[in-house]
Motif scaffolding. Sequence first.
Motif, PDB file in Angstrom:
ATOM      1  N   SER A 284      28.287  19.065 -29.862  1.00  0.00           N
ATOM      2  CA  SER A 284      27.421  18.982 -28.680  1.00  0.00           C
ATOM      3  C   SER A 284      27.245  20.372 -28.064  1.00  0.00           C
ATOM      4  CB  SER A 284      28.022  18.025 -27.640  1.00  0.00           C
ATOM      5  OG  SER A 284      29.212  18.569 -27.091  1.00  0.00           O
ATOM      6  N   PRO A 285      26.099  20.680 -27.459  1.00  0.00           N
ATOM      7  CA  PRO A 285      24.973  19.755 -27.252  1.00  0.00           C
ATOM      8  C   PRO A 285      24.136  19.527 -28.514  1.00  0.00           C
ATOM      9  CG  PRO A 285      24.440  21.887 -26.330  1.00  0.00           C
ATOM     10  CD  PRO A 285      25.857  21.975 -26.800  1.00  0.00           C
ATOM     11  N   GLY A 286      24.044  20.523 -29.387  1.00  0.00           N
ATOM     12  CA  GLY A 286      23.329  20.352 -30.654  1.00  0.00           C
ATOM     13  C   GLY A 286      24.335  19.964 -31.719  1.00  0.00           C
ATOM     14  N   LYS A 287      23.945  20.020 -32.958  1.00  0.00           N
ATOM     15  CA  LYS A 287      24.900  19.735 -34.034  1.00  0.00           C
ATOM     16  C   LYS A 287      24.693  20.768 -35.135  1.00  0.00           C
ATOM     17  CE  LYS A 287      26.818  15.789 -36.591  1.00  0.00           C
ATOM     18  NZ  LYS A 287      28.126  15.687 -35.941  1.00  0.00           N
ATOM     19  N   ARG A 288      25.807  21.370 -35.559  1.00  0.00           N
ATOM     20  CA  ARG A 288      25.762  22.331 -36.651  1.00  0.00           C
ATOM     21  C   ARG A 288      27.080  22.248 -37.396  1.00  0.00           C
ATOM     22  NH1 ARG A 288      27.007  28.579 -36.622  1.00  0.00           N
ATOM     23  NH2 ARG A 288      29.011  27.526 -36.686  1.00  0.00           N
ATOM     24  N   ILE A 289      27.000  22.086 -38.697  1.00  0.00           N
ATOM     25  CA  ILE A 289      28.215  21.916 -39.492  1.00  0.00           C
ATOM     26  C   ILE A 289      28.335  23.056 -40.497  1.00  0.00           C
ATOM     27  CG2 ILE A 289      29.506  20.358 -40.991  1.00  0.00           C
ATOM     28  CD1 ILE A 289      27.458  18.143 -39.978  1.00  0.00           C
ATOM     29  N   LEU A 290      29.417  23.815 -40.411  1.00  0.00           N
ATOM     30  CA  LEU A 290      29.709  24.873 -41.373  1.00  0.00           C
ATOM     31  C   LEU A 290      30.911  24.417 -42.200  1.00  0.00           C
ATOM     32  CD1 LEU A 290      30.003  28.690 -40.754  1.00  0.00           C
ATOM     33  CD2 LEU A 290      31.811  27.483 -41.949  1.00  0.00           C
ATOM     34  N   THR A 291      30.764  24.399 -43.513  1.00  0.00           N
ATOM     35  CA  THR A 291      31.893  24.053 -44.373  1.00  0.00           C
ATOM     36  C   THR A 291      32.101  25.131 -45.420  1.00  0.00           C
ATOM     37  OG1 THR A 291      30.463  22.745 -45.823  1.00  0.00           O
ATOM     38  CG2 THR A 291      31.676  21.543 -44.129  1.00  0.00           C
ATOM     39  N   ILE A 292      33.352  25.283 -45.827  1.00  0.00           N
ATOM     40  CA  ILE A 292      33.694  26.196 -46.912  1.00  0.00           C
ATOM     41  C   ILE A 292      34.584  25.430 -47.874  1.00  0.00           C
ATOM     42  CG2 ILE A 292      34.977  28.267 -47.538  1.00  0.00           C
ATOM     43  CD1 ILE A 292      34.135  29.250 -44.637  1.00  0.00           C
ATOM     44  N   GLN A 293      34.143  25.346 -49.100  1.00  0.00           N
ATOM     45  CA  GLN A 293      34.916  24.664 -50.136  1.00  0.00           C
ATOM     46  C   GLN A 293      34.652  25.382 -51.454  1.00  0.00           C
ATOM     47  OE1 GLN A 293      36.826  20.755 -50.641  1.00  0.00           O
ATOM     48  NE2 GLN A 293      34.707  20.126 -50.696  1.00  0.00           N
ATOM     49  N   GLY A 294      35.729  25.690 -52.176  1.00  0.00           N
ATOM     50  CA  GLY A 294      35.550  26.445 -53.411  1.00  0.00           C
ATOM     51  C   GLY A 294      34.968  27.808 -53.092  1.00  0.00           C
ATOM     52  N   ASP A 295      33.908  28.194 -53.793  1.00  0.00           N
ATOM     53  CA  ASP A 295      33.288  29.500 -53.567  1.00  0.00           C
ATOM     54  C   ASP A 295      32.007  29.404 -52.751  1.00  0.00           C
ATOM     55  OD1 ASP A 295      35.216  30.938 -54.984  1.00  0.00           O
ATOM     56  OD2 ASP A 295      34.287  30.408 -56.888  1.00  0.00           O
ATOM     57  N   THR A 296      31.799  28.271 -52.083  1.00  0.00           N
ATOM     58  CA  THR A 296      30.530  28.063 -51.388  1.00  0.00           C
ATOM     59  C   THR A 296      30.697  27.825 -49.893  1.00  0.00           C
ATOM     60  OG1 THR A 296      29.650  27.053 -53.397  1.00  0.00           O
ATOM     61  CG2 THR A 296      28.399  26.701 -51.395  1.00  0.00           C
ATOM     62  N   LEU A 297      29.872  28.527 -49.135  1.00  0.00           N
ATOM     63  CA  LEU A 297      29.762  28.313 -47.693  1.00  0.00           C
ATOM     64  C   LEU A 297      28.432  27.609 -47.433  1.00  0.00           C
ATOM     65  CD1 LEU A 297      30.521  30.697 -44.786  1.00  0.00           C
ATOM     66  CD2 LEU A 297      28.209  29.810 -45.001  1.00  0.00           C
ATOM     67  N   THR A 298      28.468  26.517 -46.665  1.00  0.00           N
ATOM     68  CA  THR A 298      27.248  25.761 -46.366  1.00  0.00           C
ATOM     69  C   THR A 298      27.136  25.547 -44.872  1.00  0.00           C
ATOM     70  OG1 THR A 298      27.503  24.562 -48.461  1.00  0.00           O
ATOM     71  CG2 THR A 298      25.959  23.639 -46.875  1.00  0.00           C
ATOM     72  N   VAL A 299      25.927  25.741 -44.336  1.00  0.00           N
ATOM     73  CA  VAL A 299      25.640  25.455 -42.929  1.00  0.00           C
ATOM     74  C   VAL A 299      24.488  24.446 -42.881  1.00  0.00           C
ATOM     75  CG1 VAL A 299      24.909  26.382 -40.702  1.00  0.00           C
ATOM     76  CG2 VAL A 299      26.342  27.773 -42.207  1.00  0.00           C
ATOM     77  N   TYR A 300      24.705  23.360 -42.167  1.00  0.00           N
ATOM     78  CA  TYR A 300      23.682  22.310 -42.064  1.00  0.00           C
ATOM     79  C   TYR A 300      23.382  22.021 -40.597  1.00  0.00           C
ATOM     80  CZ  TYR A 300      21.607  17.607 -42.318  1.00  0.00           C
ATOM     81  OH  TYR A 300      20.789  16.514 -42.161  1.00  0.00           O
ATOM     82  N   ARG A 301      22.097  22.049 -40.252  1.00  0.00           N
ATOM     83  CA  ARG A 301      21.648  21.734 -38.893  1.00  0.00           C
ATOM     84  C   ARG A 301      20.798  20.461 -38.958  1.00  0.00           C
ATOM     85  NH1 ARG A 301      21.489  27.244 -39.519  1.00  0.00           N
ATOM     86  NH2 ARG A 301      22.557  28.477 -37.909  1.00  0.00           N
ATOM     87  N   PRO A 302      21.392  19.313 -38.672  1.00  0.00           N
ATOM     88  CA  PRO A 302      20.679  18.033 -38.786  1.00  0.00           C
ATOM     89  C   PRO A 302      19.421  17.942 -37.927  1.00  0.00           C
ATOM     90  CG  PRO A 302      23.034  17.673 -38.513  1.00  0.00           C
ATOM     91  CD  PRO A 302      22.786  19.119 -38.246  1.00  0.00           C
ATOM     92  N   SER A 303      19.447  18.538 -36.724  1.00  0.00           N
ATOM     93  CA  SER A 303      18.315  18.381 -35.797  1.00  0.00           C
ATOM     94  C   SER A 303      17.022  18.979 -36.336  1.00  0.00           C
ATOM     95  CB  SER A 303      18.637  19.013 -34.438  1.00  0.00           C
ATOM     96  OG  SER A 303      18.901  20.401 -34.599  1.00  0.00           O
ATOM     97  N   ILE A 304      17.139  20.052 -37.136  1.00  0.00           N
ATOM     98  CA  ILE A 304      15.924  20.666 -37.698  1.00  0.00           C
ATOM     99  C   ILE A 304      15.844  20.448 -39.215  1.00  0.00           C
ATOM    100  CG2 ILE A 304      15.678  22.395 -35.871  1.00  0.00           C
ATOM    101  CD1 ILE A 304      16.994  24.436 -37.755  1.00  0.00           C
ATOM    102  N   LYS A 305      16.778  19.590 -39.704  1.00  0.00           N
ATOM    103  CA  LYS A 305      16.789  19.245 -41.142  1.00  0.00           C
ATOM    104  C   LYS A 305      16.736  20.506 -42.021  1.00  0.00           C
ATOM    105  CE  LYS A 305      14.889  14.587 -40.753  1.00  0.00           C
ATOM    106  NZ  LYS A 305      14.974  14.481 -39.278  1.00  0.00           N
ATOM    107  N   GLU A 306      17.709  21.377 -41.786  1.00  0.00           N
ATOM    108  CA  GLU A 306      17.760  22.635 -42.527  1.00  0.00           C
ATOM    109  C   GLU A 306      19.192  22.915 -42.977  1.00  0.00           C
ATOM    110  OE1 GLU A 306      15.726  26.552 -41.271  1.00  0.00           O
ATOM    111  OE2 GLU A 306      17.845  26.868 -40.792  1.00  0.00           O
ATOM    112  N   ALA A 307      19.329  23.395 -44.215  1.00  0.00           N
ATOM    113  CA  ALA A 307      20.647  23.763 -44.736  1.00  0.00           C
ATOM    114  C   ALA A 307      20.572  25.133 -45.391  1.00  0.00           C
ATOM    115  CB  ALA A 307      21.121  22.721 -45.745  1.00  0.00           C
ATOM    116  N   GLN A 308      21.677  25.848 -45.311  1.00  0.00           N
ATOM    117  CA  GLN A 308      21.776  27.170 -45.939  1.00  0.00           C
ATOM    118  C   GLN A 308      23.092  27.237 -46.701  1.00  0.00           C
ATOM    119  OE1 GLN A 308      21.529  29.164 -42.115  1.00  0.00           O
ATOM    120  NE2 GLN A 308      19.626  30.165 -42.738  1.00  0.00           N
TER     121      GLN A 308
END
Length: 223
Positions: free
Chosen positions: A81-105
């Motif tokens: 909150s207030p928005g939502k942003r999920i950063l995960t690191i697993q193995g050799d990959t970093l991922t960022v996902y922002r559900p509100s704008i439906k975008e992942a990096q």
Amino acid sequence: GILELCLGAPGPAQQGTKDGELARILGRMDAVSKGFRSFRANFSQKQYTAVLREFSAPDAGEFYYARAKDGSVRMRHEIVSPGKRILTIQGDTLTVYRPSIKEAQTASREKMRDVVGYLALGIGESSARLREKFDISYKGAETLDGVRCAVLVFVPKEAKTKSYVASITLWLKESTTTPAQYKFEEPSEDYLLIRFSQEKINTPIPDSKFEQKIPKGVPILRL
């Protein structure tokens, strides 16, 4: 010099005390690192803009971090909150996902290694590894939310890193030797302040916490 006259340079005895305290705290961090498996906590964070002299509205979230015996790490830094942003690191990959704008990096962990290291600075790490990357000093003791903390300042050694991180200040709980607060300061004097609460060390974290579920149709940008 003039700066020392204004600020007061530490005398030999005072400096000796600070060196002793730093050695004591790093020794405790080393003891924790030997049996370290995981860390989880809630957090709140806010950005300070020096030119405006004001903080942004705070974000709140959850932080999960685990390290295997082979040294590999897994992490989840989720703003809820207030928005939502999920950063995960697993193995050799970093991922960022922002559900509100439906975008992942996504990016390789090597490319984003500073992000990994800084979000978990001092959590289950040996002092030898920390000293490879930082000049570390003891600033003193402070109380946060009624809890006594040792305050350490980490200054990056690499010129490239210094171009965007001037210093990282860590408030370490004396009772548990776990972080209570971080301050990531940029050369511009802007900084990010992250405070933890409800910390738990070495409690099991489900594998699902480190998995990033990106819905079909969401474009994934590779950094």
